[in-house]
Each structure stands twice: as structure tokens, then as C-alpha cells.
Design an enzyme around this catalytic site. Structure first.
Site, mmCIF file in Angstrom:
data_model
loop_
_atom_site.group_PDB
_atom_site.id
_atom_site.type_symbol
_atom_site.label_atom_id
_atom_site.label_comp_id
_atom_site.label_asym_id
_atom_site.label_seq_id
_atom_site.Cartn_x
_atom_site.Cartn_y
_atom_site.Cartn_z
ATOM 1 N N LYS A 94 -12.325 -50.249 -30.873
ATOM 2 C CA LYS A 94 -11.617 -50.517 -32.364
ATOM 3 C C LYS A 94 -12.445 -51.393 -33.008
ATOM 4 O O LYS A 94 -13.310 -50.888 -33.520
ATOM 5 C CB LYS A 94 -10.259 -51.309 -31.963
ATOM 6 C CG LYS A 94 -9.287 -50.051 -31.391
ATOM 7 C CD LYS A 94 -7.778 -50.324 -31.275
ATOM 8 C CE LYS A 94 -6.819 -49.219 -31.169
ATOM 9 N NZ LYS A 94 -6.249 -49.440 -29.665
ATOM 10 N N TYR A 96 -0.724 -49.908 -22.713
ATOM 11 C CA TYR A 96 -1.396 -48.615 -23.249
ATOM 12 C C TYR A 96 -2.953 -48.963 -23.056
ATOM 13 O O TYR A 96 -3.476 -49.623 -23.392
ATOM 14 C CB TYR A 96 -1.150 -48.219 -24.502
ATOM 15 C CG TYR A 96 -1.436 -47.122 -24.900
ATOM 16 C CD1 TYR A 96 -1.108 -45.784 -24.246
ATOM 17 C CD2 TYR A 96 -2.592 -46.898 -25.840
ATOM 18 C CE1 TYR A 96 -1.831 -44.788 -24.544
ATOM 19 C CE2 TYR A 96 -3.234 -45.893 -26.233
ATOM 20 C CZ TYR A 96 -2.881 -44.910 -25.631
ATOM 21 O OH TYR A 96 -3.493 -43.458 -26.201
ATOM 22 N N ASP A 141 -8.527 -54.709 -20.362
ATOM 23 C CA ASP A 141 -8.469 -53.700 -21.409
ATOM 24 C C ASP A 141 -8.438 -54.697 -22.789
ATOM 25 O O ASP A 141 -7.419 -54.951 -23.182
ATOM 26 C CB ASP A 141 -7.454 -52.738 -21.291
ATOM 27 C CG ASP A 141 -7.593 -51.870 -22.451
ATOM 28 O OD1 ASP A 141 -8.538 -52.047 -23.400
ATOM 29 O OD2 ASP A 141 -6.704 -50.737 -22.501
HETATM 30 C C1 LIG Z 1 -6.186 -48.316 -28.746
HETATM 31 C C2 LIG Z 1 -6.193 -48.714 -27.549
HETATM 32 C C3 LIG Z 1 -6.594 -48.159 -26.272
HETATM 33 C C4 LIG Z 1 -7.188 -46.487 -26.501
HETATM 34 O O1 LIG Z 1 -8.371 -46.465 -27.668
HETATM 35 P P1 LIG Z 1 -8.506 -45.118 -28.278
HETATM 36 O O2 LIG Z 1 -9.795 -45.394 -29.059
HETATM 37 O O3 LIG Z 1 -7.296 -44.790 -29.085
HETATM 38 O O4 LIG Z 1 -8.884 -44.059 -27.202
HETATM 39 C C5 LIG Z 1 -6.985 -48.550 -25.132
HETATM 40 N N1 LIG Z 1 -6.637 -49.455 -24.721
HETATM 41 C C6 LIG Z 1 -5.665 -50.438 -25.648
HETATM 42 C C7 LIG Z 1 -5.331 -51.843 -25.328
HETATM 43 C C8 LIG Z 1 -5.653 -49.980 -27.091
HETATM 44 O O5 LIG Z 1 -5.053 -50.747 -27.909
#
Ligand SMILES: *Cc1c(COP(=O)(O)O)cnc(C)c1O
Length: 428
Positions: free
Chosen positions: A266, A143, A238
Site C-alpha cells: 500500500k 485479511y 502483516d
Molecule cells: C490490502 C492488504 C493485503 C493485500 O494486499 P494486496 O496489495 O491487495 O494484495 C494484505 N494484508 C493487509 C493487512 C491488507 O490490508
């Protein structure tokens, strides 16, 4: 009289789709309604009905020091006293850039954004602008936020609620995204052979944590690096979830693989809405105003958000938080493994540092297909038992748990007791 969760949820459902501002917060997959939080401190959250929980969601990752850590609260208060937003450069942005580039050597230049989604979206646009290519490789179950071209075979809430390929994404966009099974390097090589000089980038979670939690096989990340370099495609990590969490320098430090671009989020914001992306200077300099790739943000580098993030990251380093997290994680792992053994539950427990996942399957789990073999009905019963006993795990089999430095050994012990009880009930 204060409103209760059931009443608030009914009111919310009238005006907010599904009653929630992000689908992962809905408990629909579990046949339950979410609770509403009144306050949170340290390892605990309290709902509006007065129930107290040991929290393993940690606002989905950011709360690595626990909830409302004094250093972050003070930094936000202090910054707020000087103004909440300027739209003009402020010194904290420079401090944040210096910290990120110092901690993550692959990041030579960085730009701040307001969410993980913005970070990955900007990485993809930049990769396309830099390479002059359109196609993207991603992996099933990973994701990357709700970016159009990345909502293909996506994980997290998209997976939990049965929309891994979102409606509303034009075929013309989705068609440029090639989704492959994680840990399958042959599939990657075949895709490069079939699309020579056409792949702009591979984007992945180096440690996939949005379809449960599983790990790259030895050599997989290095092989991706090699394939990208050979073809002239960019490698995008990511690390929105793993950045600053699995190590000071993220998963790339743990596995010793250097991506071209990295997305962060995060933990970096200390609970405020923050993301960042960065990488090789030559690529980052393609961004406006230096280069032709446009990217912007009214609130990017916001002083409150920078103050919160800097305070959290510096405190994490000051207390060597990663060492504490490893100790606590190992304690939870040992206790959970013992409970699985004692109750003879067909389950697999995965952990790296403070991130963990209990899959209700015999395993092994090395990709989305493996994760999907989990028994979701058992997960739902497990979740409900733990919640009612005061332990809050993420409300989906396809999410990862988080420990914070504010969790104490006796809270982990209490959690282990609840987990053992829940597993014993399942086997009855
Ligand atoms: C949470 C997450 C996102 C998205 O971040 P948001 O701040 O919710 O837009 C993207 N990539 C990874 C791996 C994530 O865990």
C-alpha cells in the site's frame, strides 16, 4: 459523449466478473452499483458523471499524501523517461531497501514484490522453509491478501461478500491454518500446547483493519512475541496497511514489539503496485539464490514503482506527515463523537492516527465477533447518505477509513457536518 457509471458498469459486467477487478470495489452489500472514477486530486475524486467526493478510501490506503501528489507524479514521469522496466538491478531498489531497513529496525534485509498478497504469501513460505514446520496461526477477521492458506476466516471483501473461507482452497491447505479469535492469548497458548514444535508462524495484522478497525489489548502483541520465541515459531506482522501509515516505523514502532518478519504494501508504492517483505537477516538469507526457499518476480523492484514509493515516503518524512494526519484524525474523531452523542446513535468510533472506523453497535469491539454485531442495514443507509452528500467512505462496515495529508481542516469539517446529518436521519 462520455460514458456514465451505469453504462460502464453494464459493459463491465458483461466481461469482468461482477464488473470489478477486486470485490471490495463492488457495492453489492449495499444494494448499489459502484461509480467509475474519471480523475482524482488531493482529497477529492470525480466520477464520470461529474460528481465530486471527499475521499476517505484513498485507493484503500496507498494515497497517504492524497491523490496525484506532485512529487510522486514527477518522480514517475522522470523514471519513465529512462525506461519502464529492466529486469536487471536498478539503483532505486537499493535506495528503497536502505530506506525500509532504516525506518523499520526489525527489517535487516528486505525483498520487493508487486502486491501485499505476494508479501504475505512469501512470508508464510519463508517461515515454513526456515522452521521446517507447516502449521500457521492466523486470527479471525484478519485479511492477508488472497493467499490460499490465509483465506480462512478472512476479513475485507471475503467477509463483506460472505466468503471468509474461500472455495477453491484445498482442505489440505486450509487444514494447516489455525484461525483463533483476536486478543485471546489463552487460545494461542492452548494451540501451542496442542501443537508443540509444529507451528511455523503466527501471522497477524498488529492493528486489525480488515473487519472494521480494532486494537490489540495491552500486552497482547508482547505475549504473542513471547509465545513464538518460546516455541521457536516466527512472528509475522502483516503491516501492508499499517506500515508507514500509523507511524514511520509502522505498528511495531507504536507498540514496541519486534516481529521476525514484516509484510509491507500500500503506502510503500505511492499508488503503484508494490509490496515488500523483510526481517531478520538469518531468515531472509534462506531465500533463493542464497537459500532453498524460492521466491521471484519479473517486475519486482520496478523502477517506476520504486520511484513513486521513494518519492511518497521521503515527502511524508519531509513534511512530518504523521503529525498532520494525527491532527486531522483528532478533528474528525472529536466531531464524530459529538455527532454520535447529539444523535444518541448506538455506535463506536475507533481511530489511530489517520485510520478510523465507525461501527454501528454499542460495542465494545475487540475482535471479529464484536465487529459482526454491527447493524449492517444502518451502515448501508449511513453510507448512501454520505455518498449522496459528496463524502465517500469505504462501501462496507468491515473496512477502515483513511485520511490523507491533502485533507484540509475545512474538508474534515464538511465531512463532520455530513456525518451528523446522516446519523440524525438514522435516528428518525
Ligand atoms: C490490502 C492488504 C493485503 C493485500 O494486499 P494486496 O496489495 O491487495 O494484495 C494484505 N494484508 C493487509 C493487512 C491488507 O490490508
Amino acid at each position: 459523449m462520455p460514458a456514465h457509471s451505469t453504462e460502464l458498469f453494464a459493459r463491465a459486467c458483461r466481461l469482468i466478473p461482477g464488473g470489478v477487478n477486486s470485490p471490495v470495489r463492488a457495492f453489492r452489500g449495499l444494494g448499489r452499483e459502484p461509480f467509475f472514477v474519471e480523475r482524482a486530486a488531493g482529497a477529492h475524486i470525480w466520477d464520470v458523471d461529474g460528481n465530486k467526493y471527499i475521499d476517505y478510501v484513498g485507493t484503500w490506503g496507498p494515497a497517504i499524501l492524497g491523490h496525484a501528489p506532485a512529487v510522486v507524479i514527477e518522480a514517475v514521469r522522470d523514471a519513465a523517461g529512462r525506461g519502464v522496466s529492466f529486469g536487471i538491478p536498478n539503483p532505486l531498489e537499493v535506495e528503497m531497501a536502505e530506506l525500509i531497513c532504516g525506518w523499520v529496525p526489525s527489517i535487516e534485509k528486505v525483498r520487493m514484490v508487486n502486491s501485499g498478497t505476494e508479501a504475505t504469501m512469501s512470508c508464510v513460505r519463508l517461515a515454513r522453509g526456515f522452521t521446517g514446520r507447516d502449521k500457521i496461526i492466523k486470527f479471525e477477521g484478519c485479511y492477508h491478501g488472497h493467499v490460499d492458506s490465509l483465506l480462512v476466516h478472512a476479513g475485507s471483501g471475503a467477509l463483506t461478500h460472505g466468503q471468509p473461507d474461500s472455495a477453491g482452497v484445498p482442505e489440505a491447505f486450509a487444514g494447516l491454518t489455525i484461525a483463533l479469535p483476536f486478543n485471546n492469548i489463552e487460545a494461542v497458548r492452548k494451540t501451542f500446547r496442542a501443537n508443540p514444535g509444529e507451528i511455523a508462524a503466527i501471522i497477524l495484522e498488529p492493528i486489525p483493519a480488515n473487519a472494521g478497525l480494532y486494537f490489540p489489548r495491552p500486552g497482547f502483541l508482547a505475549a504473542l512475541r513471547e509465545e513464538c520465541t518460546r516455541d521457536g515459531a516466527l512472528l509475522i506482522f502483516d503491516e501492508v496497511m499499517t506500515g508507514f501509515r500509523v507511524a514511520r516505523g509502522g505498528a511495531q514502532e507504536v507498540y514496541g514489539v519486534r516481529p521476525d518478519l514484516t509484510a509491507l504494501g500500500k503506502v510503500i508504492g505511492g499508488g503503484l503496485p508494490v509490496g515488500a517483505f523483510g526481517g531478520r537477516a538469518e531468515i531472509m538469507d534462506q531465500l533463493s539464490p542464497l537459500g532453498p526457499v524460492y521466491q521471484a518476480g519479473t517486475l519486482s523492484g520496478n523502477p517506476l514503482a520504486m520511484a513513486a514509493g521513494l518519492a511518497q515516503l521521503r515527502e511524508l518524512e519531509r513534511i512530518d506527515g504523521w503529525k498532520t494526519l494525527e491532527t486531522l484524525g483528532a478533528q474528525l474523531e472529536q466531531a464524530t463523537r459529538d455527532a454520535i452523542g447529539e444523535t444518541k446513535t448506538p455506535a463506536v468510533f475507533h481511530r489511530i492516527g489517520s485510520m478510523f472506523c465507525l461501527f454501528f453497535t454499542d460495542g465494545p469491539v475487540t475482535d471479529l465477533a464484536g465487529a459482526r454485531r454491527s447493524n449492517l442495514e444502518k451502515f448501508a443507509r449511513f453510507f448512501s447518505h454520505c455518498l449522496e452528500a459528496g463524502v465517500y467512505f469505504a462501501p462496507s462496515q468491515f473496512e477502515t477509513g483513511f485520511i490523507s495529508t491533502a485533507h484540509r481542516p475545512d474538508e474534515i469539517e464538511e465531512t463532520a457536518r455530513v456525518v451528523r446529518e446522516a446519523l440524525a436521519q438514522l435516528s428518525r
